[in-house]
Design an enzyme around this catalytic site. Sequence first.
Site, PDB file in Angstrom:
ATOM      1  N   HIS A   1      43.228  52.963  35.174  1.00 20.03           N
ATOM      2  CA  HIS A   1      44.408  52.213  35.603  1.00 20.03           C
ATOM      3  C   HIS A   1      45.643  52.570  34.784  1.00 20.03           C
ATOM      4  O   HIS A   1      46.778  52.412  35.262  1.00 20.03           O
ATOM      5  CB  HIS A   1      44.111  50.713  35.459  1.00 20.03           C
ATOM      6  CG  HIS A   1      45.166  49.806  36.008  1.00 20.03           C
ATOM      7  ND1 HIS A   1      45.329  49.590  37.360  1.00 20.03           N
ATOM      8  CD2 HIS A   1      46.117  49.060  35.376  1.00 20.03           C
ATOM      9  CE1 HIS A   1      46.331  48.737  37.543  1.00 20.03           C
ATOM     10  NE2 HIS A   1      46.828  48.408  36.361  1.00 20.03           N
TER      11      HIS A   1
ATOM     12  N   HIS B   1      48.183  56.662  42.065  1.00 15.91           N
ATOM     13  CA  HIS B   1      47.740  56.979  43.415  1.00 15.91           C
ATOM     14  C   HIS B   1      48.883  57.561  44.228  1.00 15.91           C
ATOM     15  O   HIS B   1      50.053  57.410  43.898  1.00 15.91           O
ATOM     16  CB  HIS B   1      47.193  55.737  44.123  1.00 15.91           C
ATOM     17  CG  HIS B   1      48.245  54.746  44.528  1.00 15.91           C
ATOM     18  ND1 HIS B   1      48.878  53.914  43.626  1.00 15.91           N
ATOM     19  CD2 HIS B   1      48.799  54.467  45.735  1.00 15.91           C
ATOM     20  CE1 HIS B   1      49.749  53.148  44.257  1.00 15.91           C
ATOM     21  NE2 HIS B   1      49.737  53.470  45.545  1.00 15.91           N
TER      22      HIS B   1
ATOM     23  N   ASN C   1      54.768  57.733  45.322  1.00 15.97           N
ATOM     24  CA  ASN C   1      55.856  56.911  44.802  1.00 15.97           C
ATOM     25  C   ASN C   1      55.407  56.390  43.447  1.00 15.97           C
ATOM     26  O   ASN C   1      54.428  55.655  43.357  1.00 15.97           O
ATOM     27  CB  ASN C   1      56.164  55.736  45.727  1.00 15.97           C
ATOM     28  CG  ASN C   1      56.766  56.184  47.034  1.00 15.97           C
ATOM     29  OD1 ASN C   1      57.498  57.170  47.089  1.00 15.97           O
ATOM     30  ND2 ASN C   1      56.465  55.475  48.112  1.00 15.97           N
TER      31      ASN C   1
ATOM     32  N   GLN D   1      49.683  58.882  48.639  1.00 15.02           N
ATOM     33  CA  GLN D   1      49.337  58.551  50.008  1.00 15.02           C
ATOM     34  C   GLN D   1      49.425  59.792  50.888  1.00 15.02           C
ATOM     35  O   GLN D   1      50.047  60.786  50.531  1.00 15.02           O
ATOM     36  CB  GLN D   1      50.276  57.474  50.563  1.00 15.02           C
ATOM     37  CG  GLN D   1      50.239  56.163  49.806  1.00 15.02           C
ATOM     38  CD  GLN D   1      51.135  55.116  50.453  1.00 15.02           C
ATOM     39  OE1 GLN D   1      50.984  54.786  51.633  1.00 15.02           O
ATOM     40  NE2 GLN D   1      52.074  54.578  49.685  1.00 15.02           N
TER      41      GLN D   1
ATOM     42  N   CYS E   1      43.134  44.651  39.962  1.00 10.14           N
ATOM     43  CA  CYS E   1      43.746  45.783  40.671  1.00 10.14           C
ATOM     44  C   CYS E   1      42.917  46.153  41.901  1.00 10.14           C
ATOM     45  O   CYS E   1      41.699  46.357  41.804  1.00 10.14           O
ATOM     46  CB  CYS E   1      43.855  46.982  39.732  1.00 10.14           C
ATOM     47  SG  CYS E   1      44.357  48.513  40.553  1.00 10.14           S
TER      48      CYS E   1
ATOM     49  N   HIS F   1      48.459  51.481  39.509  1.00 11.08           N
ATOM     50  CA  HIS F   1      47.307  52.380  39.410  1.00 11.08           C
ATOM     51  C   HIS F   1      47.711  53.749  39.961  1.00 11.08           C
ATOM     52  O   HIS F   1      48.314  53.836  41.031  1.00 11.08           O
ATOM     53  CB  HIS F   1      46.132  51.815  40.211  1.00 11.08           C
ATOM     54  CG  HIS F   1      44.843  52.518  39.934  1.00 11.08           C
ATOM     55  ND1 HIS F   1      43.832  51.970  39.154  1.00 11.08           N
ATOM     56  CD2 HIS F   1      44.380  53.738  40.320  1.00 11.08           C
ATOM     57  CE1 HIS F   1      42.813  52.814  39.089  1.00 11.08           C
ATOM     58  NE2 HIS F   1      43.137  53.897  39.786  1.00 11.08           N
TER      59      HIS F   1
ATOM     60  N   CYS G   1      41.227  49.859  41.341  1.00  9.32           N
ATOM     61  CA  CYS G   1      40.286  50.205  40.274  1.00  9.32           C
ATOM     62  C   CYS G   1      38.855  50.294  40.811  1.00  9.32           C
ATOM     63  O   CYS G   1      38.496  49.600  41.775  1.00  9.32           O
ATOM     64  CB  CYS G   1      40.361  49.164  39.152  1.00  9.32           C
ATOM     65  SG  CYS G   1      41.718  49.432  37.990  1.00  9.32           S
TER      66      CYS G   1
ATOM     67  N   SER H   1      53.923  49.453  44.814  1.00 15.53           N
ATOM     68  CA  SER H   1      53.417  48.084  44.722  1.00 15.53           C
ATOM     69  C   SER H   1      52.255  47.940  43.755  1.00 15.53           C
ATOM     70  O   SER H   1      51.860  46.817  43.431  1.00 15.53           O
ATOM     71  CB  SER H   1      52.984  47.597  46.113  1.00 15.53           C
ATOM     72  OG  SER H   1      51.957  48.427  46.639  1.00 15.53           O
TER      73      SER H   1
END
Length: 354
Positions: free
Chosen positions: A121, A174, A161, A176, A52, A172, A55, A169
């Site tokens: 993760h 996250h 998202n 933006q 990943c 993990h 990570c 995509s």
Amino acid sequence: MTNNTNTLEPHRRYNPLHKSWVLVSPHRTQRPWQGAQEQPQTEQRPQYDPKCYLCPGNTRAQGDVNPVYTETFVFPNDYAAVKEQVPPAPSGTQEDFAGSELFQAEQVTGKCKVICFSPRHDLTLARMTPEQLEVIVGAWQEVYTSALEDPTIKYCQIFENKGAAMGCSNPHPHGQAWMTSVVPEEPAVERLALREFHDKHGHGLLEEYVEKEAAAQIRVVAETPSFIAVVPYWATWPFEILVVSKRRVANVAQLTASEKTDLASVLKQVTVRYDNLFKCSFPYSMGMHQGEDDNENHFHLHFYPPLLRSATVRKFLVGFEMLGMPQRDLTPEKAAEMLRAVSGDVHYLDELEQ
């Protein structure tokens, strides 16, 4: 203006934030459904994935190595949608449309950042503790404050998202932040609506909306002393949720310590209810709208999830909805009732493990 409609029959509802309408067709929910009755999703990801890019301690696609972070981690997006500096186009490469307003283009600059919510993760917002979510709210505050300090940035769009269905995509956890030299279309439309309402009535659009929703309790999904989460009266997506600050604050950086705690609590309740609804990791796009002037900004978050009847049956904006106007079958009132009927505290995976 009237709201005297039979809500069991086709009608349209006004979205004051967009100054647009959505068609509601409740009678269509009576159509027979022969879809599969799905089992709860129980697949678990590892806490750490050596492949990943997000990570701790791993090498990202362009060679940078992540620190061994223990809470949140913010870094510049390796594949940013905008750049801080863009060279002028070489002469002779532009089409000659001088004098026509039909062909316009403007340069957009900015920055994009990735916000890792956790070193683990396998987690999502729904599987984190309220204390961990409060740390994420703090990271959002820092990111937004850094955008304010850059005079070239006109807007900072913070979003997440979640799930492959939303084009994510990397699983993990996250989000933006895209910081741009222009105000994007969606917040620009909302700002205009908020300012015009304030100028006309002398108080805030979302202030009035929160007051009326809190009093009615029909579409409320979660509530704390300083935040409320509702399926908005004008929702387009089946289980769309609007999270609004009860106090009219312009942006996330203006939240007090207690408001940060309350926002974390509401986020926990909303995301747990989402997952519990169809016993799956509920996909969505979530983002906040905010600014500096509180006459045209009132801090709020939108959750736009695509799921309709199950973990795999999704709503698509097609046909009439693309060419005419948005449409929904399930009423916002029924969607809120379904979300309230499941736990906002105990995740279904925790129940299965007991």
